[in-house]
Write a protein that holds these residues in place. Structure first.
Motif, PDB file in Angstrom:
ATOM      1  N   PRO A  94     -27.079  -8.836 -28.812  1.00  0.00           N
ATOM      2  CA  PRO A  94     -26.451  -9.536 -27.675  1.00  0.00           C
ATOM      3  C   PRO A  94     -26.056  -8.566 -26.573  1.00  0.00           C
ATOM      4  O   PRO A  94     -25.756  -7.398 -26.820  1.00  0.00           O
ATOM      5  CB  PRO A  94     -25.215 -10.181 -28.305  1.00  0.00           C
ATOM      6  CG  PRO A  94     -24.894  -9.320 -29.481  1.00  0.00           C
ATOM      7  CD  PRO A  94     -26.221  -8.834 -30.012  1.00  0.00           C
ATOM      8  N   LEU A  95     -26.047  -9.069 -25.355  1.00  0.00           N
ATOM      9  CA  LEU A  95     -25.690  -8.234 -24.207  1.00  0.00           C
ATOM     10  C   LEU A  95     -24.238  -7.752 -24.265  1.00  0.00           C
ATOM     11  O   LEU A  95     -23.887  -6.754 -23.639  1.00  0.00           O
ATOM     12  CB  LEU A  95     -25.929  -9.004 -22.913  1.00  0.00           C
ATOM     13  CG  LEU A  95     -27.398  -9.317 -22.611  1.00  0.00           C
ATOM     14  CD1 LEU A  95     -27.504 -10.217 -21.377  1.00  0.00           C
ATOM     15  CD2 LEU A  95     -28.188  -8.036 -22.395  1.00  0.00           C
ATOM     16  N   SER A  96     -23.411  -8.452 -25.031  1.00  0.00           N
ATOM     17  CA  SER A  96     -22.015  -8.042 -25.169  1.00  0.00           C
ATOM     18  C   SER A  96     -21.893  -6.644 -25.749  1.00  0.00           C
ATOM     19  O   SER A  96     -20.883  -5.965 -25.536  1.00  0.00           O
ATOM     20  CB  SER A  96     -21.249  -9.030 -26.049  1.00  0.00           C
ATOM     21  OG  SER A  96     -21.866  -9.124 -27.339  1.00  0.00           O
ATOM     22  N   ARG A  97     -22.927  -6.176 -26.440  1.00  0.00           N
ATOM     23  CA  ARG A  97     -22.884  -4.854 -27.067  1.00  0.00           C
ATOM     24  C   ARG A  97     -23.196  -3.724 -26.088  1.00  0.00           C
ATOM     25  O   ARG A  97     -22.829  -2.579 -26.318  1.00  0.00           O
ATOM     26  CB  ARG A  97     -23.856  -4.794 -28.237  1.00  0.00           C
ATOM     27  CG  ARG A  97     -23.491  -5.730 -29.387  1.00  0.00           C
ATOM     28  CD  ARG A  97     -24.188  -5.328 -30.653  1.00  0.00           C
ATOM     29  NE  ARG A  97     -23.840  -3.967 -31.069  1.00  0.00           N
ATOM     30  CZ  ARG A  97     -24.355  -3.355 -32.127  1.00  0.00           C
ATOM     31  NH1 ARG A  97     -25.244  -3.984 -32.882  1.00  0.00           N
ATOM     32  NH2 ARG A  97     -23.998  -2.127 -32.435  1.00  0.00           N
ATOM     33  N   ILE A  98     -23.873  -4.042 -24.990  1.00  0.00           N
ATOM     34  CA  ILE A  98     -24.258  -2.966 -24.056  1.00  0.00           C
ATOM     35  C   ILE A  98     -23.731  -3.168 -22.641  1.00  0.00           C
ATOM     36  O   ILE A  98     -23.796  -2.247 -21.827  1.00  0.00           O
ATOM     37  CB  ILE A  98     -25.792  -2.814 -23.994  1.00  0.00           C
ATOM     38  CG1 ILE A  98     -26.435  -4.046 -23.326  1.00  0.00           C
ATOM     39  CG2 ILE A  98     -26.387  -2.584 -25.368  1.00  0.00           C
ATOM     40  CD1 ILE A  98     -27.882  -3.830 -22.937  1.00  0.00           C
ATOM     41  N   MET A  99     -23.202  -4.358 -22.334  1.00  0.00           N
ATOM     42  CA  MET A  99     -22.767  -4.609 -20.952  1.00  0.00           C
ATOM     43  C   MET A  99     -21.560  -3.752 -20.603  1.00  0.00           C
ATOM     44  O   MET A  99     -20.740  -3.404 -21.455  1.00  0.00           O
ATOM     45  CB  MET A  99     -22.442  -6.083 -20.753  1.00  0.00           C
ATOM     46  CG  MET A  99     -21.190  -6.554 -21.461  1.00  0.00           C
ATOM     47  SD  MET A  99     -20.917  -8.340 -21.223  1.00  0.00           S
ATOM     48  CE  MET A  99     -19.271  -8.534 -21.900  1.00  0.00           C
ATOM     49  N   ARG A 100     -21.478  -3.394 -19.322  1.00  0.00           N
ATOM     50  CA  ARG A 100     -20.322  -2.681 -18.822  1.00  0.00           C
ATOM     51  C   ARG A 100     -19.285  -3.700 -18.342  1.00  0.00           C
ATOM     52  O   ARG A 100     -19.608  -4.588 -17.553  1.00  0.00           O
ATOM     53  CB  ARG A 100     -20.726  -1.745 -17.676  1.00  0.00           C
ATOM     54  CG  ARG A 100     -21.490  -0.515 -18.151  1.00  0.00           C
ATOM     55  CD  ARG A 100     -22.027   0.301 -17.005  1.00  0.00           C
ATOM     56  NE  ARG A 100     -23.179  -0.338 -16.385  1.00  0.00           N
ATOM     57  CZ  ARG A 100     -23.323  -0.533 -15.091  1.00  0.00           C
ATOM     58  NH1 ARG A 100     -22.369  -0.167 -14.261  1.00  0.00           N
ATOM     59  NH2 ARG A 100     -24.406  -1.108 -14.614  1.00  0.00           N
ATOM     60  N   THR A 101     -18.069  -3.572 -18.848  1.00  0.00           N
ATOM     61  CA  THR A 101     -17.032  -4.560 -18.533  1.00  0.00           C
ATOM     62  C   THR A 101     -16.119  -4.111 -17.400  1.00  0.00           C
ATOM     63  O   THR A 101     -15.419  -4.935 -16.809  1.00  0.00           O
ATOM     64  CB  THR A 101     -16.181  -4.848 -19.783  1.00  0.00           C
ATOM     65  OG1 THR A 101     -15.633  -3.620 -20.275  1.00  0.00           O
ATOM     66  CG2 THR A 101     -17.042  -5.483 -20.881  1.00  0.00           C
ATOM     67  N   ASN A 102     -16.111  -2.819 -17.097  1.00  0.00           N
ATOM     68  CA  ASN A 102     -15.308  -2.323 -15.973  1.00  0.00           C
ATOM     69  C   ASN A 102     -16.167  -2.404 -14.713  1.00  0.00           C
ATOM     70  O   ASN A 102     -16.747  -1.415 -14.260  1.00  0.00           O
ATOM     71  CB  ASN A 102     -14.853  -0.897 -16.245  1.00  0.00           C
ATOM     72  CG  ASN A 102     -13.904  -0.386 -15.176  1.00  0.00           C
ATOM     73  OD1 ASN A 102     -13.290  -1.174 -14.452  1.00  0.00           O
ATOM     74  ND2 ASN A 102     -13.796   0.933 -15.051  1.00  0.00           N
ATOM     75  N   VAL A 103     -16.236  -3.603 -14.141  1.00  0.00           N
ATOM     76  CA  VAL A 103     -17.183  -3.879 -13.063  1.00  0.00           C
ATOM     77  C   VAL A 103     -16.513  -3.738 -11.698  1.00  0.00           C
ATOM     78  O   VAL A 103     -15.460  -4.322 -11.438  1.00  0.00           O
ATOM     79  CB  VAL A 103     -17.774  -5.297 -13.200  1.00  0.00           C
ATOM     80  CG1 VAL A 103     -18.833  -5.537 -12.128  1.00  0.00           C
ATOM     81  CG2 VAL A 103     -18.346  -5.504 -14.588  1.00  0.00           C
ATOM     82  N   THR A 104     -17.145  -2.984 -10.815  1.00  0.00           N
ATOM     83  CA  THR A 104     -16.724  -2.926  -9.418  1.00  0.00           C
ATOM     84  C   THR A 104     -17.287  -4.156  -8.703  1.00  0.00           C
ATOM     85  O   THR A 104     -18.488  -4.398  -8.740  1.00  0.00           O
ATOM     86  CB  THR A 104     -17.251  -1.651  -8.735  1.00  0.00           C
ATOM     87  OG1 THR A 104     -16.715  -0.506  -9.401  1.00  0.00           O
ATOM     88  CG2 THR A 104     -16.854  -1.610  -7.268  1.00  0.00           C
ATOM     89  N   TYR A 105     -16.425  -4.927  -8.070  1.00  0.00           N
ATOM     90  CA  TYR A 105     -16.891  -6.125  -7.368  1.00  0.00           C
ATOM     91  C   TYR A 105     -16.214  -6.214  -6.010  1.00  0.00           C
ATOM     92  O   TYR A 105     -15.307  -5.449  -5.674  1.00  0.00           O
ATOM     93  CB  TYR A 105     -16.614  -7.383  -8.200  1.00  0.00           C
ATOM     94  CG  TYR A 105     -15.154  -7.640  -8.499  1.00  0.00           C
ATOM     95  CD1 TYR A 105     -14.367  -8.391  -7.629  1.00  0.00           C
ATOM     96  CD2 TYR A 105     -14.565  -7.135  -9.651  1.00  0.00           C
ATOM     97  CE1 TYR A 105     -13.029  -8.622  -7.891  1.00  0.00           C
ATOM     98  CE2 TYR A 105     -13.227  -7.363  -9.933  1.00  0.00           C
ATOM     99  CZ  TYR A 105     -12.465  -8.106  -9.052  1.00  0.00           C
ATOM    100  OH  TYR A 105     -11.139  -8.322  -9.311  1.00  0.00           O
TER     101      TYR A 105
END
Length: 214
Positions: free
Chosen positions: A73-84
Motif C-alpha cells: 500500500p502507498l501508506s508504506r512509502i508516502m511522505r506525510t510531511n507535505v508542503t502545500y
C-alpha cells in the motif's frame, strides 16, 4: 500571479490503501510524476513521487521479486510531511518552497481539501510566460541606478520609438551596490535603434562586450 492561475485542476489522487502498482499505472497513463494521497474525506494526507517508488523497487540486478513490492500500500512509502499552498497564494512565494525544499510538486489545498497541484513544469512555464520568451523579439539589458522613476523614463523612450515592451524583469546587480539590472524583451527583431537611443539618453546598455566584464 496567483497559484490558481497556474495550478492543474482537477487533480488525480489515490488513497493510502491503493498500491504502488496503482500509482505507477496512473503516472504512466497520465504522464505525471507526483500523486497526492487523500483519505475518505478527500483531505490531503500524503504525496508519492516516482522517485519514492524507484527507491522502493529492487534493482534489475537484484534477485528480489518486484511483484512483492508493487502490491504494497502507498501508506508504506508516502511522505506525510507535505508542503502545500492555497489557491490565492502568490506564485513568487511558493517558488521559494520549491527552491528551499528541493521538491517537485506542491498540492493546492482549500478548506482542507485538495483542489489542484503545482509542479516544477508549471513553474517553468510560468517563468517563460513572465519573461515573454515565447513571443518573437529581442532582449536588452540595462545597468541602472536603483532610483524612483527609472522604469517610467525607459518606458517613455520606447513609447517615442513606437516599440512595444513585451516584458520587464529586474534583478539585483551583484557587482555594483545600489544598482539593478533591467531586462527588457521588446517587439523588435533588430534592437539597434533602441539601444542607441538608450545610450544617447545616458543609460548603460549591457552589450555583449560589457557583459563579459561583469
Amino acid at each position: 500571479m496567483l497559484v490558481e492561475r497556474i495550478m492543474t485542476s482537477p487533480v488525480r489522487t489515490l488513497s493510502p490503501g491503493n498500491t504502488i502498482e496503482d500509482a505507477l499505472d496512473m503516472m504512466a497513463r497520465h504522464s505525471f510524476r507526483h500523486v497526492p494521497i487523500v483519505n475518505e474525506e478527500e483531505k490531503l494526507v500524503g504525496i508519492v513521487s516516482d522517485r519514492d517508488i524507484k527507491m522502493t523497487l529492487p534493482s534489475v540486478l537484484s534477485d528480489e521479486d518486484p511483484g512483492m513490492n508493487l502490491g504494497q500500500p502507498l501508506s508504506r512509502i508516502m511522505r506525510t510531511n507535505v508542503t502545500y499552498c492555497h489557491p490565492l497564494d502568490f506564485v513568487e512565494e511558493i517558488a521559494l518552497d520549491f527552491y528551499h525544499f528541493s521538491i517537485g510538486a506542491i498540492p493546492v489545498v482549500r478548506d482542507g481539501s485538495i483542489v489542484g497541484i503545482v509542479t516544477q513544469k508549471d513553474m517553468l512555464n510560468t517563468f517563460l510566460e513572465l519573461t515573454g520568451i515565447k513571443e518573437p523579439g529581442s532582449i536588452i539589458e540595462i545597468d541602472i541606478e536603483d532610483r524612483t522613476g527609472v522604469i517610467y523614463d525607459i518606458g517613455k523612450i520606447f513609447k517615442d520609438l513606437n516599440i512595444r515592451i513585451i516584458s520587464v524583469s529586474v534583478y539585483r546587480n551583484k557587482e555594483t551596490k545600489g544598482n539593478k539590472i533591467i531586462v527588457l524583451r521588446i517587439r523588435a527583431m533588430n534592437p539597434r535603434f533602441a539601444i542607441q537611443k538608450l545610450q544617447d539618453e545616458g543609460f548603460n546598455v549591457l552589450t555583449p562586450d560589457k557583459m563579459g566584464t561583469r
